[in-house]
Design a protein around this motif. Sequence first.
Motif, short mmCIF file in Angstrom:
data_model
loop_
_atom_site.label_atom_id
_atom_site.label_comp_id
_atom_site.label_asym_id
_atom_site.label_seq_id
_atom_site.Cartn_x
_atom_site.Cartn_y
_atom_site.Cartn_z
N MET A 171 24.15 13.27 -31.77
CA MET A 171 23.30 13.95 -30.81
C MET A 171 22.09 14.55 -31.53
N ASP A 172 20.93 14.43 -30.94
CA ASP A 172 19.70 14.91 -31.55
C ASP A 172 19.52 16.40 -31.22
N THR A 173 19.49 17.24 -32.26
CA THR A 173 19.35 18.68 -32.04
C THR A 173 18.00 19.20 -32.51
N ALA A 174 17.11 18.32 -32.95
CA ALA A 174 15.77 18.73 -33.39
C ALA A 174 14.99 19.29 -32.20
N PRO A 175 14.10 20.25 -32.44
CA PRO A 175 13.28 20.77 -31.34
C PRO A 175 12.37 19.67 -30.80
N HIS A 176 12.04 19.77 -29.54
CA HIS A 176 11.20 18.77 -28.90
C HIS A 176 9.94 19.43 -28.35
N VAL A 177 8.91 18.63 -28.16
CA VAL A 177 7.65 19.12 -27.62
C VAL A 177 7.25 18.30 -26.40
N GLU A 178 6.23 18.78 -25.75
CA GLU A 178 5.68 18.12 -24.56
C GLU A 178 4.31 17.56 -24.92
N VAL A 179 4.05 16.32 -24.55
CA VAL A 179 2.76 15.68 -24.78
C VAL A 179 2.08 15.54 -23.42
N ARG A 180 0.82 15.96 -23.34
CA ARG A 180 0.08 15.92 -22.07
C ARG A 180 -1.21 15.10 -22.27
N VAL A 181 -1.44 14.14 -21.36
CA VAL A 181 -2.64 13.29 -21.42
C VAL A 181 -3.24 13.24 -20.01
N ARG A 182 -4.55 13.32 -19.94
CA ARG A 182 -5.27 13.30 -18.66
C ARG A 182 -6.29 12.17 -18.69
N SER B 109 13.47 5.19 -22.87
CA SER B 109 14.26 4.97 -24.08
C SER B 109 13.70 3.74 -24.79
N GLY B 110 13.91 3.69 -26.08
CA GLY B 110 13.56 2.48 -26.79
C GLY B 110 12.62 2.67 -27.95
N ALA B 111 11.89 3.77 -27.99
CA ALA B 111 11.00 3.99 -29.13
C ALA B 111 11.85 4.06 -30.39
N LYS B 112 11.42 3.40 -31.45
CA LYS B 112 12.23 3.29 -32.67
C LYS B 112 12.66 4.64 -33.23
N SER C 105 16.97 9.79 -28.44
CA SER C 105 17.50 9.95 -27.09
C SER C 105 16.39 9.65 -26.10
N SER C 106 16.75 9.54 -24.83
CA SER C 106 15.72 9.26 -23.84
C SER C 106 14.89 10.51 -23.59
N GLY D 254 10.24 16.06 -24.19
CA GLY D 254 11.33 15.70 -25.10
C GLY D 254 10.91 14.89 -26.30
N VAL D 255 9.64 14.93 -26.66
CA VAL D 255 9.13 14.16 -27.80
C VAL D 255 9.42 14.93 -29.09
#
Length: 159
Positions: free
Chosen positions: A1-12, A88-91, A95-96, A118-119
């Motif tokens: 299980m991935d326990t690393a912190p995640h961030v949000e990416v925003r694009v406009r 899902s699927g990025a190398k 996790s998704s 969740g990036v």
Amino acid sequence: MDTAPHVEVRVRQRFSAPAEQVFNAWVDPATAGKWLFATASRPMSSVKINARAGGSFRFEDRHNGDDVIQTGKYVELVRPKRLVFTLSGAKRQRSSTCVNVEIVPLEAGCELVLVHEGVLPDDSVRTEGRWAGMLYGLAGLLREKPHRQGHQGREDNNK
């Protein structure tokens, strides 16, 4: 299980095309395969889309001898203004993740705001650049579509 912190990416991104046409570009396999997870010079070789809440998608290609596969499930589709899906699927992604796409109609065209949740922090710059590039490609693809003279920026539904 991935326990690393995640961030949000925003694009406009703003489009000259109407919101309905931009929304359709996300869920029509023939169109989506030309820009979503693809490049102008290398469209996806196989695209399967079941565009409904609970439905799924699968984009497949081969690059430098490796299989490149992106999959996900649609959480919400509200035509023509909102898509929410898992990805899902990025190398490097273990996790998704979740992608929220809001399409806001404007007087001329529309504006799209994409939030990828969740990036992994190490992937955030690359992910933002990849989404920006794909949306730029989508804008170019939509500009290529012919418009009836006198109705610039509107899709001709009689084609």
